[in-house]
Design an enzyme around this catalytic site. Structure first.
Site, short mmCIF file in Angstrom:
data_model
loop_
_atom_site.label_atom_id
_atom_site.label_comp_id
_atom_site.label_asym_id
_atom_site.label_seq_id
_atom_site.Cartn_x
_atom_site.Cartn_y
_atom_site.Cartn_z
N ASP A 1 0.87 -1.17 0.00
CA ASP A 1 0.00 0.00 0.00
C ASP A 1 0.92 1.24 0.00
O ASP A 1 2.12 1.13 0.24
CB ASP A 1 -0.87 -0.07 1.27
N ASP B 1 -0.18 5.25 0.90
CA ASP B 1 -0.43 6.26 1.94
C ASP B 1 -0.51 5.60 3.32
O ASP B 1 -1.29 4.66 3.53
CB ASP B 1 -1.76 6.99 1.69
O1 LIG Z 1 -5.86 7.55 -1.05
C1 LIG Z 1 -6.38 6.92 -0.14
O2 LIG Z 1 -7.51 7.16 0.34
C2 LIG Z 1 -5.64 5.75 0.45
O3 LIG Z 1 -4.43 5.47 -0.17
P1 LIG Z 1 -3.73 4.08 0.21
O4 LIG Z 1 -4.58 3.01 -0.39
O5 LIG Z 1 -2.36 4.20 -0.42
O6 LIG Z 1 -3.65 4.01 1.70
MG LIG Z 2 -2.85 3.21 3.40
#
Ligand SMILES: O=C(O)COP(=O)(O)O
Ligand SMILES: [Mg+2]
Length: 221
Positions: free
Chosen positions: A12, A14
């Site tokens: 992932d 963020d």
């Molecule tokens: O942009 C988002 O809401 C979450 O991003 P992610 O999936 O990288 O945690």
């Molecule tokens: Mg995330």
């Protein structure tokens, strides 16, 4: 599993590899100022991240009682600013060194984020993270985004054969991995809302140098 067998590892973005909430907050607050309502604090921003930009905007608009009729304008303005929202974002400590080590060990790395693909690629390039990944799937790359398992399965498919493991920070990531039948490693210092024990996970870590020791949880799907 043989310790030296190359794996497929998908991450992932963020709250897992990067702390991007400051940039997301700045973009959001620029839009909210134009709409004439008060800014979001850091906790609000963090709690709205996880299901992608359209859901972030919906949560932000609800929190500031902005009318539904303005949604297209607010979302467009937010996405526009998101494209260049890179300057306040930092990788978590030791992320770059860990990714470099995993690549050097021969593993195939991929990225599966709900962040829209274009800002995801922009921030990865800005932080010199882009060279590590053989596939990048964003929240708008496919018809569905996490927690639907299809983007995660597409990322693993692009990486070929081998035991698989997903690394993320949130309820959405845990649910996605579970739906895909992929073991999940939880990074505990990101944007999760519930206690770690509430999320299904094979193992968890709070510091990136500790992550490679957990790769024996990977399995063939
Ligand atoms: O942009 C988002 O809401 C979450 O991003 P992610 O999936 O990288 O945690
Ligand atoms: Mg995330």
């Amino acid at each position: 599993m043989d310790r030296d067998t190359p794996l497929r590892i998908v991450f992932d973005l963020d709250g897992t590899l990067i702390d991007s909430a400051p940039d997301i907050r700045q973009a959001a607050n620029t839009v909210l100022a134009r709409e004439g309502v008060p800014p979001l604090d850091r906790d609000e921003v963090q709690s709205f991240i996880g299901n992608g930009a359209p859901v972030f905007v919906d949560r932000m608009m609800a929190a500031r009682s902005l009318p539904e009729a303005n949604r297209d304008r607010v979302l467009d303005a937010f996405l526009d600013l998101y494209e260049t929202a890179v300057d306040l974002t930092t990788p978590y400590p030791d992320v770059i060194e860990t990714l470099a080590r995993l690549c050097a060990d021969g593993h195939a790395l991929g990225l599966c984020t709900n962040k829209p693909e274009s800002p995801a690629r922009a921030v990865m390039q800005h932080l010199d993270l882009d060279g590590f990944f053989d596939v990048v799937i964003g929240g708008d790359t496919l018809p569905r985004r996490k927690p639907d398992p299809s983007p995660l399965l597409a990322a693993f498919h692009a990486l070929g054969q081998g035991a698989a493991i997903y690394v993320g920070d949130s309820e959405v990531d845990a649910a996605t991995a579970e739906a895909a039948g992929i073991p999940f490693l939880l990074f505990t210092e990101g944007y999760r809302k519930a206690p770690p024990a509430d999320l299904p996970h094979a193992a968890r870590f709070s510091a990136w140098p500790d992550m490679p020791a957990l790769l024996h949880y990977a399995h063939v799907r």
